[in-house]
Motif scaffolding. Structure first.
Motif, PDB file in Angstrom:
ATOM      1  N   ALA A 151      41.296  34.694  23.276  1.00 56.79           N
ATOM      2  CA  ALA A 151      40.063  34.839  24.060  1.00 56.79           C
ATOM      3  C   ALA A 151      39.969  33.738  25.109  1.00 56.79           C
ATOM      4  O   ALA A 151      40.301  32.579  24.837  1.00 56.79           O
ATOM      5  CB  ALA A 151      38.854  34.782  23.136  1.00 56.79           C
ATOM      6  N   GLY A 152      39.533  34.097  26.293  1.00 55.04           N
ATOM      7  CA  GLY A 152      39.320  33.111  27.341  1.00 55.04           C
ATOM      8  C   GLY A 152      40.506  32.857  28.236  1.00 55.04           C
ATOM      9  O   GLY A 152      40.419  32.043  29.163  1.00 55.04           O
ATOM     10  N   ALA A 154      39.870  29.213  27.388  1.00 55.28           N
ATOM     11  CA  ALA A 154      40.376  29.431  26.032  1.00 55.28           C
ATOM     12  C   ALA A 154      40.259  28.155  25.207  1.00 55.28           C
ATOM     13  O   ALA A 154      40.358  27.036  25.732  1.00 55.28           O
ATOM     14  CB  ALA A 154      41.830  29.887  26.084  1.00 55.28           C
ATOM     15  N   ASP A 209      43.354  27.300  19.802  1.00 55.89           N
ATOM     16  CA  ASP A 209      43.981  28.624  19.874  1.00 55.89           C
ATOM     17  C   ASP A 209      45.237  28.572  20.741  1.00 55.89           C
ATOM     18  O   ASP A 209      46.251  29.205  20.419  1.00 55.89           O
ATOM     19  CB  ASP A 209      43.002  29.652  20.451  1.00 55.89           C
TER      20      ASP A 209
END
Length: 202
Positions: free
Chosen positions: A115-116, A149, A153
């Motif tokens: 994500a991001g 993000a 991650d």
């Protein structure tokens, strides 16, 4: 000798990442197929991914199926290609492709679910060799991620990619605002002035 003739490069289109190959496109095709052996890809899908004509991919596919590195399945008029893991050279070839053309395929897979991540590029020595600039083989892979993000991650994605590629992966994250105004960051201005290989969005 016939197999060698199918993969030996034209010197004028030399792959700087794997000079044994006839062309960079051949390296890209082989890496994508051998690093995704569970999937079959149509000629049109591969042509779109590598931004070449379907006829160009089809010609390479003819050579690769003839030499046994790739097999094809027919579904109506669709020609699906996949790596032939029964080939005696499949394992060493997969390892060699992971070391050379693998970063683009592997990092696209690892970063897409994060994500991001709005955009992602490989820069540095790998991108330079990919672009055809001569030089020593890259020892690591430098990645620029644009977006917001989570750093943990990204670190996890880097570790997973390192396991597959058998080399260090360095991810540098910047904001979308910084990406739009590179003149405000000397590092980013330098990166953008040199070879970049876009991996996301593909």
């Amino acid at each position: 000798m016939h197999i060698l003739q199918a993969i030996v490069q034209d010197v004028q289109a030399r792959s700087q990442l794997l000079p044994l190959l006839r062309s960079p496109l051949l390296g890209e095709l082989l890496a994508w197929l051998f690093l995704h052996p569970e999937e079959g890809y149509s000629v049109v899908e591969l042509a779109t991914r590598f931004q070449v004509s379907a006829s160009t991919v089809s010609r390479e596919a003819d050579r690769l199926t003839e030499t046994g590195f790739v097999r094809e399945d027919r579904r109506g008029n669709m020609r699906l290609l996949r790596a032939d893991l029964s080939h005696p050279a499949a394992r060493p070839l997969t390892d060699l492709l992971a070391l050379t053309y693998g970063p683009a395929a592997v990092l696209a897979d690892r970063l897409a679910p994060v994500a991001g991540v709005h955009e992602a590029y490989i820069y540095g020595s790998w991108a330079a060799r990919y672009a055809g600039e001569p030089g020593p083989p890259p020892r690591d892979v430098d990645v620029l991620v644009v977006g917001d993000a989570d750093e943990d991650d990204l670190a996890e994605a880097a570790r997973a990619a390192e396991h597959q590629l058998a080399r260090e992966v360095n991810i540098h994250r910047i904001s979308s605002a910084s990406w739009r105004s590179p003149e405000s960051d000397p590092f980013l201005a330098t990166v953008r002035s040199r070879s970049l290989h876009r991996i996301l969005p593909d």
